[in-house]
Design a protein around this motif. Structure first.
Motif, PDB file in Angstrom:
ATOM      1  N   MET A 251       0.830  -1.199   0.000  1.00  0.00           N
ATOM      2  CA  MET A 251       0.000   0.000   0.000  1.00  0.00           C
ATOM      3  C   MET A 251       0.873   1.261   0.000  1.00  0.00           C
ATOM      4  SD  MET A 251      -3.115  -1.045  -0.282  1.00  0.00           S
ATOM      5  CE  MET A 251      -2.311  -2.204  -1.406  1.00  0.00           C
ATOM      6  N   ASN A 252       1.958   1.239   0.761  1.00  0.00           N
ATOM      7  CA  ASN A 252       2.863   2.390   0.758  1.00  0.00           C
ATOM      8  C   ASN A 252       3.560   2.551  -0.586  1.00  0.00           C
ATOM      9  OD1 ASN A 252       2.314   3.186   3.401  1.00  0.00           O
ATOM     10  ND2 ASN A 252       3.929   1.891   4.267  1.00  0.00           N
ATOM     11  N   GLN A 253       3.830   1.442  -1.252  1.00  0.00           N
ATOM     12  CA  GLN A 253       4.524   1.494  -2.537  1.00  0.00           C
ATOM     13  C   GLN A 253       3.620   1.958  -3.669  1.00  0.00           C
ATOM     14  OE1 GLN A 253       6.274  -2.246  -3.714  1.00  0.00           O
ATOM     15  NE2 GLN A 253       7.145  -1.408  -5.610  1.00  0.00           N
ATOM     16  N   PHE A 254       2.357   1.496  -3.667  1.00  0.00           N
ATOM     17  CA  PHE A 254       1.503   1.715  -4.833  1.00  0.00           C
ATOM     18  C   PHE A 254       0.282   2.606  -4.595  1.00  0.00           C
ATOM     19  CE2 PHE A 254       3.440  -2.498  -5.830  1.00  0.00           C
ATOM     20  CZ  PHE A 254       4.126  -2.108  -6.973  1.00  0.00           C
ATOM     21  N   VAL A 255      -0.119   2.821  -3.341  1.00  0.00           N
ATOM     22  CA  VAL A 255      -1.388   3.511  -3.092  1.00  0.00           C
ATOM     23  C   VAL A 255      -1.220   4.828  -2.338  1.00  0.00           C
ATOM     24  CG1 VAL A 255      -3.663   3.340  -1.988  1.00  0.00           C
ATOM     25  CG2 VAL A 255      -2.690   1.352  -3.176  1.00  0.00           C
TER      26      VAL A 255
END
Length: 434
Positions: A251-255
């Motif tokens: 989630m931190n990487q993509f959202v």
């Protein structure tokens, strides 16, 4: 012979057509088709074991609800154009919306009906009384028009527009309708009951009377057996290979936005909305084998072509007995796959829609002119940065995806959804801090 009967190759003439390439526009939208190279974790729409009408989602928190929240069965999405030129009125509206959203997500009415006189205008329209919170989440976002409108910096916010909040380019095949696109403010209400979702947007719209006007609204729905991935109107499972919302690192990487240059957006996300009409009359005349090759998955199981189970990893190197790619080169799965897009992923949270019928002139053979279903996909995608997420993925899909012959993008919008609000503050407060 395998008990999975979806694997037999279908019609060489269709396979040849698949290799020819498409020409119209589709987003990474029909997430049913979207596939990653790794097995997916438990889907984010796994049902809650509680009574879905009694479920309550917190409004305040690090992130806004309705983004990684387990997906509810109904949605009502609306955008609004601001009429006021006064910054203070906009801030007060957001304060009022925050207080109202906190009540509505608890299942509370916006007034005590027992204390309201007959000669007073009700603060709450009342149609959701007694239903319960129904897992309601309310998500807010800011469109480009809140920063500049017709070249004017109405609210002194132009310098605070995030670099990632770009104007979407025109994609190949787009047939966007102004009345279904854009908006200064974005509201997404999701709930396990259609009346609860609509009620929430209705109350917020009423509170903004004189300050804003609704630009467009769209109801959506999704259905599935308990614990299973829902199917879209094309009959395919939708969202199989989303990045797991349970994996904080993904989630931190993509959202979640972090270091894209606007500190007030840290912990927020960028949301792309596309209204995609599906020519169901055309799709319903296609052989199942052809449908599967267009999508790149087996219709019954949801497995990638050549595999047995829905969450089996997609193998883009596999070939059939004739040496052709097992997953066709122009299939939706291959073109939207992270491996085909420099590792890019987006979090799809789509809903089907059905708005009865309308008269259409089709842009694909047989170019019919007739009354058809006005139905399709309300595509909603959250991402850390659209410039590395939705935009490059959709550029490829809009030119090559064979699903384009059945779909038309008729609505579009992009919004900066700020992080969650703190109790005592309001949604988007960081944007207005000097």
């Amino acid at each position: 012979m395998s008990t999975h009967d979806d694997n037999a190759p279908k019609e060489a003439k269709r396979r040849g057509f698949l290799k020819a390439g498409g020409v119209a526009g589709l987003a990474a939208a029909l997430g049913a088709a979207s596939g990653g190279t790794q097995a997916a974790a438990k889907p984010s729409h796994a049902p809650d074991a509680r009574d879905p009408m009694a479920a309550a989602e917190p409004f305040f928190g690090e992130h806004q609800g309705g983004i990684v929240t387990p997906q509810q069965s109904h949605a009502y999405v609306a955008t609004f154009d601001l009429k006021t030129e006064k910054r203070d009125e906009l801030v007060q509206l957001l304060r009022d919306w925050t207080a109202a959203a906190a009540k509505l997500t608890r299942g509370a009415a916006l007034e005590d009906y027992g204390q309201t006189g007959d000669d007073a205008v009700p603060a709450d329209s009342g149609e959701a009384l007694g239903i319960g919170p129904a897992g309601l989440t309310i998500t807010f976002g800011f469109g480009p028009g809140i920063f500049t409108h017709e070249g004017k910096d109405r609210y002194g916010l132009a310098a605070r527009r995030p670099a990632a909040l770009v104007d979407l380019p025109r994609f190949n095949g787009d047939q966007l309708l102004p009345e279904k696109s854009g908006g200064d403010l974005f509201v997404q209400a999701c709930a396990n009951d259609t009346q609860v979702a609509f009620h929430a947007v209705r109350q917020l719209a009423k509170m903004g009377y004189g300050i804003l006007q609704m630009r467009w609204g769209q109801a959506g729905f999704m259905s599935s057996a308990r614990g299973q991935t829902p199917r879209n109107l094309m009959g395919f499972k939708d969202g199989t290979n989303n990045p797991s919302t349970q994996d904080r690192s993904l989630m931190n990487q993509f959202v979640w936005a972090r270091d894209e240059g606007s500190a007030w957006m840290n912990g927020g996300t960028y949301t792309v909305v596309r209204r995609i009409r599906i020519t169901l009359e055309h799709w319903d005349r296609m052989e199942r084998g052809f449908q599967e090759q267009v999508v790149g998955r087996h219709k019954l199981s949801g497995a990638p072509i050549g595999k047995q189970h829905e969450h089996d990893p997609v193998d883009l190197t596999a070939t059939d007995k004739d040496g052709n790619p097992q997953i066709p080169e122009n299939s939706h799965v291959r073109l939207s796959n992270a491996a085909s897009n420099n590792g890019a992923q987006i979090l799809r949270r789509a809903y089907s829609y059905n708005d009865s019928t309308n008269f259409y002139i089709e842009r694909w053979p047989p170019w019919r002119q007739e009354t058809e279903y006005d139905a399709g996909l309300l595509f909603i995608a959250h991402q850390r940065d659209p410039r590395t997420g939705f935009i490059p993925i959709n550029e490829k899909l809009s030119k090559l995806d064979m699903m384009n012959q059945f779909t038309t993008h008729v609505g579009s919008g992009i919004f900066a959804c700020p992080p969650g609000a703190r109790e005592g503050s309001f949604i988007g407060a960081g944007l207005f801090e000097v």
